[in-house]
Design an enzyme around this catalytic site. Structure first.
Site, mmCIF file in Angstrom:
data_model
loop_
_atom_site.group_PDB
_atom_site.id
_atom_site.type_symbol
_atom_site.label_atom_id
_atom_site.label_comp_id
_atom_site.label_asym_id
_atom_site.label_seq_id
_atom_site.Cartn_x
_atom_site.Cartn_y
_atom_site.Cartn_z
ATOM 1 N N ARG A 148 0.853 -1.188 0.000
ATOM 2 C CA ARG A 148 0.000 0.000 0.000
ATOM 3 C C ARG A 148 0.886 1.234 0.000
ATOM 4 O O ARG A 148 1.858 1.300 0.755
ATOM 5 C CB ARG A 148 -0.888 -0.014 1.249
ATOM 6 C CG ARG A 148 -1.965 1.042 1.253
ATOM 7 C CD ARG A 148 -2.734 1.035 2.570
ATOM 8 N NE ARG A 148 -2.117 1.921 3.542
ATOM 9 C CZ ARG A 148 -2.752 2.437 4.598
ATOM 10 N NH1 ARG A 148 -4.024 2.123 4.833
ATOM 11 N NH2 ARG A 148 -2.126 3.216 5.446
ATOM 12 N N TYR A 160 -3.402 11.321 6.526
ATOM 13 C CA TYR A 160 -3.606 9.945 6.950
ATOM 14 C C TYR A 160 -2.527 9.027 6.352
ATOM 15 O O TYR A 160 -2.183 9.157 5.183
ATOM 16 C CB TYR A 160 -4.993 9.425 6.503
ATOM 17 C CG TYR A 160 -5.040 7.927 6.622
ATOM 18 C CD1 TYR A 160 -5.187 7.344 7.871
ATOM 19 C CD2 TYR A 160 -4.815 7.116 5.515
ATOM 20 C CE1 TYR A 160 -5.126 5.978 8.009
ATOM 21 C CE2 TYR A 160 -4.753 5.746 5.645
ATOM 22 C CZ TYR A 160 -4.906 5.181 6.894
ATOM 23 O OH TYR A 160 -4.822 3.833 7.036
ATOM 24 N N ASP A 211 -5.168 3.856 0.044
ATOM 25 C CA ASP A 211 -6.304 4.091 0.940
ATOM 26 C C ASP A 211 -6.667 5.581 0.909
ATOM 27 O O ASP A 211 -5.863 6.423 1.313
ATOM 28 C CB ASP A 211 -5.916 3.661 2.366
ATOM 29 C CG ASP A 211 -7.096 3.617 3.322
ATOM 30 O OD1 ASP A 211 -8.179 4.124 2.966
ATOM 31 O OD2 ASP A 211 -6.928 3.075 4.430
ATOM 32 N N HIS A 213 -9.169 6.777 2.592
ATOM 33 C CA HIS A 213 -9.628 7.041 3.961
ATOM 34 C C HIS A 213 -10.825 7.993 3.999
ATOM 35 O O HIS A 213 -10.842 8.971 4.769
ATOM 36 C CB HIS A 213 -8.480 7.536 4.846
ATOM 37 C CG HIS A 213 -8.477 6.916 6.214
ATOM 38 N ND1 HIS A 213 -8.877 7.597 7.329
ATOM 39 C CD2 HIS A 213 -8.153 5.668 6.628
ATOM 40 C CE1 HIS A 213 -8.785 6.793 8.380
ATOM 41 N NE2 HIS A 213 -8.346 5.613 7.984
ATOM 42 N N GLU A 237 -9.111 2.066 -1.792
ATOM 43 C CA GLU A 237 -9.836 1.738 -0.555
ATOM 44 C C GLU A 237 -10.589 2.946 0.000
ATOM 45 O O GLU A 237 -10.078 4.059 -0.029
ATOM 46 C CB GLU A 237 -8.807 1.245 0.465
ATOM 47 C CG GLU A 237 -9.352 1.019 1.860
ATOM 48 C CD GLU A 237 -8.260 0.549 2.806
ATOM 49 O OE1 GLU A 237 -7.236 0.023 2.329
ATOM 50 O OE2 GLU A 237 -8.425 0.730 4.017
ATOM 51 N N GLU A 263 -13.752 -1.454 6.396
ATOM 52 C CA GLU A 263 -13.031 -1.695 7.653
ATOM 53 C C GLU A 263 -13.825 -1.213 8.861
ATOM 54 O O GLU A 263 -13.613 -1.721 9.958
ATOM 55 C CB GLU A 263 -11.638 -1.058 7.616
ATOM 56 C CG GLU A 263 -11.649 0.465 7.589
ATOM 57 C CD GLU A 263 -10.249 1.055 7.471
ATOM 58 O OE1 GLU A 263 -9.429 0.487 6.734
ATOM 59 O OE2 GLU A 263 -9.990 2.069 8.132
ATOM 60 N N ARG A 284 -13.851 -5.372 3.266
ATOM 61 C CA ARG A 284 -12.776 -5.265 4.265
ATOM 62 C C ARG A 284 -13.220 -5.520 5.703
ATOM 63 O O ARG A 284 -12.478 -5.262 6.654
ATOM 64 C CB ARG A 284 -12.118 -3.887 4.150
ATOM 65 C CG ARG A 284 -11.188 -3.879 2.961
ATOM 66 C CD ARG A 284 -10.436 -2.623 2.763
ATOM 67 N NE ARG A 284 -9.821 -2.043 3.938
ATOM 68 C CZ ARG A 284 -8.756 -2.540 4.575
ATOM 69 N NH1 ARG A 284 -8.208 -3.656 4.173
ATOM 70 N NH2 ARG A 284 -8.261 -1.912 5.629
ATOM 71 N N GLU A 340 -4.707 -7.371 4.941
ATOM 72 C CA GLU A 340 -3.825 -6.268 5.352
ATOM 73 C C GLU A 340 -2.939 -6.722 6.514
ATOM 74 O O GLU A 340 -3.387 -7.439 7.400
ATOM 75 C CB GLU A 340 -4.672 -5.061 5.789
ATOM 76 C CG GLU A 340 -3.851 -3.837 6.157
ATOM 77 C CD GLU A 340 -4.727 -2.653 6.577
ATOM 78 O OE1 GLU A 340 -5.874 -2.877 7.004
ATOM 79 O OE2 GLU A 340 -4.261 -1.504 6.458
ATOM 80 N N TRP A 403 -12.135 12.041 8.715
ATOM 81 C CA TRP A 403 -10.727 11.715 8.935
ATOM 82 C C TRP A 403 -10.376 10.436 8.199
ATOM 83 O O TRP A 403 -11.136 9.520 8.135
ATOM 84 C CB TRP A 403 -10.384 11.534 10.421
ATOM 85 C CG TRP A 403 -8.961 11.087 10.543
ATOM 86 C CD1 TRP A 403 -7.844 11.827 10.275
ATOM 87 C CD2 TRP A 403 -8.485 9.780 10.902
ATOM 88 N NE1 TRP A 403 -6.724 11.068 10.445
ATOM 89 C CE2 TRP A 403 -7.086 9.805 10.820
ATOM 90 C CE3 TRP A 403 -9.142 8.594 11.262
ATOM 91 C CZ2 TRP A 403 -6.300 8.682 11.098
ATOM 92 C CZ3 TRP A 403 -8.367 7.487 11.546
ATOM 93 C CH2 TRP A 403 -6.941 7.545 11.464
HETATM 94 O O1 EZ4 Z 1 -7.312 4.199 10.120
HETATM 95 O O2 EZ4 Z 1 -7.139 1.125 11.909
HETATM 96 O O3 EZ4 Z 1 -6.520 0.555 6.243
HETATM 97 N N1 EZ4 Z 1 -6.289 0.858 7.371
HETATM 98 C C1 EZ4 Z 1 -6.764 1.929 8.002
HETATM 99 C C2 EZ4 Z 1 -6.352 2.093 9.435
HETATM 100 C C3 EZ4 Z 1 -7.400 2.810 10.290
HETATM 101 C C4 EZ4 Z 1 -7.154 2.509 11.744
HETATM 102 C C5 EZ4 Z 1 -8.238 3.135 12.623
HETATM 103 O O4 EZ4 Z 1 -8.159 2.651 13.906
HETATM 104 O O5 EZ4 Z 1 -7.485 2.713 7.419
HETATM 105 O O6 EZ4 Z 1 -5.113 2.773 9.500
HETATM 106 CO CO CO Z 2 -8.200 1.811 5.601
#
Ligand code: EZ4
Ligand code: CO
Length: 403
Positions: A148, A160, A211, A213, A237, A263, A284, A340, A403
């Protein structure tokens, strides 16, 4: 009958917080389950200690399905991350017990191994594109088949996925939430550049992931997916927040880049439409946040009907207990995609001795009876709980964002 004689919650902080449930039985066999909900640890600990554990004592530890249904339907208040993490911890511990009683590694109870190993992806990240590529080269040298890529964004102080300590990323880094600043306009052009440089440096054999996020709108995600197509990403992702599952239709209309999400999902209802409409390629959901092995198995079976593969969350806040259970699941599940794998620190590994191991880009759960992960309670007690929060994110004008 294998009576549950005792059950208790163990909270430990070997670098970061983990909540672990330990269940003991009349036969002397014990099992453990992960109950960690990053930044909200004590809510799950209380849910278990105050509301769930008193109902478990005296029950038959072998009745995994009945206990799952009892905790899900019996609460009246269904679903939600706190409830489902608590149920997951009980479920994982009970599967651990059942497999130990049978003298078998858990994957054998699920149906046996479907593959020789579990392909994992590691996290390469850096403040700049160059730093991230250098990290990715390092991961490739460690044998990873999938990596990743997350990189800092010029003009933004932090973002992030970019860690201070390269191997062991942990975003919950302060007592109260850190405040980050976000700009989609600054971010969007950086990812295709990162992927272009990565293909040049790493070649085309390695799988590359990214990701988002939850930071884009569906149409912005469609644009990014389209821009990344020439570099053949394994997946994009969490492109957009998924409370609105139908939002993924719009992304799908604009790109052939594979999509992964889930996730933060905690039940099959969070992904039913995404799966049935084939709006995603990888789901996920993971053991600790989606109701344990018992519920994750249902999600994976639904996904299999629609050609959606698994790609379970495996960040450092999922404890080694979750990782161990997930690897047994992954070794068995017919529609496995990828797992992951963020490495835990040596302190965490010492608190949670485990049978799983990494070789040639794969993890294998090992052959120990149960899920193969235990907790050293004396060592755990030397790392007391330390409150920590995940960050929040604001736009440059101060508007609170995802976030
Ligand atoms: O932000 O597990 O793909 N992984 C992620 C992680 C999440 C954290 C949050 O607790 O997006 O880094
Ligand atoms: Co993630």
């Amino acid at each position: 009958m294998l009576k549950i004689t005792d059950a208790r919650v163990i909270i430990t902080c070997p670098g970061r917080n983990f909540v672990t449930l330990k269940i003991e039985t009349s036969a002397g066999i014990h099992g453990i389950g992960d109950a960690t909900l990053n930044g909200r640890e004590l809510a799950v600990a209380s849910y278990l200690t105050d509301h769930v554990l008193p109902t478990l004592i005296g029950r038959d530890a072998q009745s995994i399905e009945d206990i799952w249904q009892y905790l899900y339907k019996g609460a009246y208040w269904r679903r939600g991350p706190v409830t489902m993490a608590a149920i997951a911890a009980v479920d994982t511990a009970l599967w651990d017990i059942k497999a130990k009683q049978a003298g078998l590694p858990l994957y054998q109870l699920l149906g046996g191994a479907s593959r020789t190993g579990v392909m994992v992806y590691g996290h390469a990240n850096g403040g700049t594109l160059e730093e991230t590529i250098a990290e990715a080269v390092r991961y490739q040298a460690m044998g990873y088949k999938a990596i990743r890529l997350q990189s800092g964004v010029p003009g933004l102080a932090s973002t992030y996925g970019v860690s201070r300590d390269k191997l062991f990323y942990e975003p919950a880094d302060a007592r109260l939430p850190t405040e980050n600043v976000w700009s989609t306009h600054k971010y969007l052009p950086t990812v295709p550049k990162l992927f272009e440089a990565a293909r040049e440096a790493l070649g085309w054999d390695v799988h590359l992931l990214h990701d988002v996020h939850h930071r884009l709108t569906p149409i912005e995600a469609g644009r990014l997916g389209k821009d990344l197509e020439p570099y053949r990403p394994f997946w994009l992702e969490d492109a957009t927040p998924a409370e609105n599952q139908a939002a993924f239709r719009l992304i799908r209309q604009h790109t052939t880049t594979p999509l992964a999400v889930g996730e933060i999902f905690n039940t099959i209802w969070d992904c039913k439409q995404l799966i049935e409409e084939q709006l995603i390629d990888y789901i996920r959901a993971t053991v600790v946040h989606a109701g344990g092995i018992t519920h994750l198995r249902r999600i994976a079976s639904l996904a299999d009907l629609y050609g959606v593969k698994t790609g379970s969350h495996g960040a450092t806040d999922n404890s080694p207990v979750c990782m161990g259970a997930a690897l047994h699941f992954d070794l068995w599940v017919p529609n496995f995609g990828i797992q992951e794998y963020m490495r835990h620190t040596p302190e965490t590994d010492a608190v949670f001795p485990h049978a799983y191991s990494f070789e040639g880009g794969d993890l294998h759960p090992g052959e120990a009876p149960g899920h193969g992960v235990d907790i050293d309670e004396a060592l755990a007690a030397t790392f007391p709980y330390r409150p920590a929060s995940l960050p929040v994110n604001r736009l440059e004008d101060g508007t609170l964002f995802n976030w």
